[in-house]
Design an enzyme around this catalytic site. Sequence first.
Site, PDB file in Angstrom:
ATOM      1  CG  HIS A   1      -1.819   1.153   1.443  1.00 61.81           C
ATOM      2  ND1 HIS A   1      -3.262   1.298   1.011  1.00 61.81           N
ATOM      3  CD2 HIS A   1      -1.798   2.188   1.594  1.00 61.81           C
ATOM      4  CE1 HIS A   1      -3.858   2.366   1.076  1.00 61.81           C
ATOM      5  NE2 HIS A   1      -2.926   3.159   1.661  1.00 61.81           N
ATOM      6  CD  GLU A   2       1.813   3.533   3.654  1.00 57.62           C
ATOM      7  OE1 GLU A   2       1.857   4.442   2.945  1.00 57.62           O
ATOM      8  OE2 GLU A   2       0.580   3.205   4.288  1.00 57.62           O
TER       9      GLU A   2
ATOM     10  CG  HIS B   1       0.496   6.193  -0.620  1.00 56.68           C
ATOM     11  ND1 HIS B   1      -0.730   6.930  -1.071  1.00 56.68           N
ATOM     12  CD2 HIS B   1      -0.161   5.716   0.500  1.00 56.68           C
ATOM     13  CE1 HIS B   1      -1.877   6.779  -0.550  1.00 56.68           C
ATOM     14  NE2 HIS B   1      -1.563   5.788   0.664  1.00 56.68           N
TER      15      HIS B   1
ATOM     16  CD  GLU C   1      -5.747   5.800   0.615  1.00 54.18           C
ATOM     17  OE1 GLU C   1      -5.230   4.748   1.071  1.00 54.18           O
ATOM     18  OE2 GLU C   1      -5.075   6.830   0.707  1.00 54.18           O
TER      19      GLU C   1
END
Lengths: 510, 510
Positions: A264-265, A268, A303
């Site tokens: 997830h990170e 980003h 996101e």
Amino acid sequence: MSAYQSFRDHIAQINDLLNVFNILNWDSHTQMPHGGAETRGHQLATIIQIAQERFASDTTARLLDAVEPEVEDDDYYSYRRREVQNTRWAYDIARRIPATLMSRVVGLRPTAEQAWVDAKKHNDFARFAPYLQQAFDYQKQLAEAIGYVDHPYDALLLRYEPEMNVERLRYLFNTMKATLIPLLQKIVARGDVARSDFLYGDYDEGKQREFALGLAKQFGYDLNRGRLDISAHPFEVSFTRNDVRITTRYQRNYLPGALFGVLHETGHAIYEQGASPTLTRTALTTDFLGNYAVAGVSFGAHESQSRLWENQVGRSRAFWQLHFPTLQRTFPDQLANVTADEFYCAVNRVRPSFIRVEADEMTYNFHIMLRVEIEIGLLDGSINVADLPEIWRAKMQEYLGVVPPTDTLGVLQDIHWSMASIGSFCTYTVGNVMSGQWMAAARRDLPTLDSNLSGGNYAPLLAWLTEHVYRHARAYSPNELLIRATGEPLNPDAYLTYISEKYSDLYDIA
Amino acid sequence: MSAYQSFRDHIAQINDLLNVFNILNWDSHTQMPHGGAETRGHQLATIIQIAQERFASDTTARLLDAVEPEVEDDDYYSYRRREVQNTRWAYDIARRIPATLMSRVVGLRPTAEQAWVDAKKHNDFARFAPYLQQAFDYQKQLAEAIGYVDHPYDALLLRYEPEMNVERLRYLFNTMKATLIPLLQKIVARGDVARSDFLYGDYDEGKQREFALGLAKQFGYDLNRGRLDISAHPFEVSFTRNDVRITTRYQRNYLPGALFGVLHETGHAIYEQGASPTLTRTALTTDFLGNYAVAGVSFGAHESQSRLWENQVGRSRAFWQLHFPTLQRTFPDQLANVTADEFYCAVNRVRPSFIRVEADEMTYNFHIMLRVEIEIGLLDGSINVADLPEIWRAKMQEYLGVVPPTDTLGVLQDIHWSMASIGSFCTYTVGNVMSGQWMAAARRDLPTLDSNLSGGNYAPLLAWLTEHVYRHARAYSPNELLIRATGEPLNPDAYLTYISEKYSDLYDIA
């Protein structure tokens, strides 16, 4: 020196200050010894005060007045014109916000947060209610100062998702509910279809790190411009595209936490790393309203990338058919009798639950809708603070079919409201929706995309996203990016198709 | 609001900015990925520019004018009066330095440093000579701008050791040479008296860290307000007394490097941690001329603490009689047949050598004297840049009896001159001298000090140093501190006695 160059130099120093603010925050959450907290607070306050003063100064107005004629004949989509235009837009809003109001908002935070901690601990909403009322009163004043056409909430959304408003959110949520509520009911009726006990084994943190970081590098996270650390709450933060750091938290007894957290990170991070180098230290990597140095154009757009890489790529069947053997070699005892398909099913298990941050990919959207609907109602007066616990329970029942037994597990679970952060929740669902659009368009443009992904070749997808999203940083709005890349603005169809197909297959629903 | 409070608030923000500068530097040297260097440079430049502008501003003058009458009746030694007085002193000097000159000095650095790297690599002093000439020309202009009575070098010393001047340095060095040169000759004539082969074993880095940090904690380094990291060049840096960090570099094949390096940086760190909390974010923890947030009152005073804890405590016989068994348990194979006394002798071996940073406790002073004498001569024109290599060799022969075979091992070894850092070298020897005075005074005041130290009880020494040195931060000058604590200003007698006794004993010299 041209007016444009003077303007750029002025903005570059504001960008430096906001990047420094990011560095101080990163250090606070990953390196700083406990004793440093108090003086770090002063350092953060001084940096942000100087950045704000410089941005909202008469100097900025003078430089904008001088540079605007110089760029007015530039192409509508030129970066140079967008630098000036975006700065003017943010400047005009910033000047409408009274400094006294902002200091009241900031001043309320420590006591409100303390009251929230206390209320949560004692499952006593009444202790937090007066602070929540005060926080929303200030946010109403903020909305009035900023100005809006239809609904005060629209003014608060500017900071997080500037093209969103209440009307569009209601339409979006209604469209999504029409598909997701019946689908969820079928899933719940079906019950668990696969085992997931092995996710809760004893997983060495060092090996978790090594495996997850290996995947991050395969996605394209450049560790020459990044690093992975540990923090209590995982996050990504950038200090220009040249230094983009992520954090995670390892749970020794639960494998998916850090594993999908890192993916997830990483999503980003590769967004930030992909910004055009020409935009470094410019208005197009500065969020002036949020006082934040960032390349991502909105919270939702950001996101959309974390969720695309975590969920659409990282939670797909093809992904685990490829990578599970390596994971199994990393944890041979813990995963001895598990197949790739069992692993895929386990990490996609849907189960309505009370806590947002622990929710699965699908039910997460309902946690968001509930919060956004409450924020809108609190702001326009159609919901009273005192009624919140009851409204929370009713919406949980309606959307998820479960009712939290306590307010601690319900209305008191999030820190956001105690921090006067109102208007950001919707960006999680907006991100989900956008991720569906990006992925559908990438599939359309790249006929071999799925075979690339199945083979672990992530470069074509990264290149497509860089071309259509990352490199532009904040030059184009989310809808501009979407229209240019996919042909249409924000639209949940692709996401709903993805969710319906994925979970109908997983839960064997006709 | 009182004039004093307004003054304090203004200074507090400058102090915050300089602490932020320290944080950015720490991160650059310990955490930052390589790719971040260029934009970090911009961030550092922006922060320091804002700090300098704020300090040298008319606002500072106005606040000083307003506060001076308010504190003029304060006790001469009151912190409040010293805050104002020190700020006025630095402000008047800072205003005399033309901004154009400082930007020339800063602008020369990158090319000068590149020329130095190149010259050192090719053992070709001529490549560096023009840059060195330019650097000293700028420093002459700087000295003229600042002003001085006797010698231009005195103006440059203000930044590092404000009470030192050329006359005092010459007297100090001559006094020291009278004792140290004959002593060194006797030591060299005596030859090695003990083995030291075991220092070069295979020492696990993790265990080195654990052992050294254990000693640091025993000295009193508070890890709730500090941490130990790795960097290419070891250093200590503080972001107020509440966050004081040290670094080291582990050499797997040489035990003393990191071990004594950590004790050295710990001495710096406990000085910073010991400043009175009332002085946090004030002028008394700000070095305005150096643009540096720091509690230590001068470079020499700081060095006196690192050297006191590293050498006077950490290289004493009593210290290793107490701690060697633990070290031996940590490295049982590597130190199997070594006694505590052999270890003590090995880590105190004196051997004239070419390289300053590798020199032992005693010969180190000669490396300093040589450099300071050359700096003085270059500045007053009594030495020409072209003659440096020859002068270097002559002084090495005179002081140490060894002559470097190349300029790379001689005049080109230090980075300092390429960075236009002129005037700081003397502070290492000043620190040695002061450390002798502190230790002698502490022994006088604390009759049980040596038995405390032998037993590993460092609290009384720490308390004495905190009382007489650390807590005052920059309130009193080095000589004020020395006179208040020891009864006399800087005086090498105690240090020379310490060195003579220690090495006469070690080398069995009558």
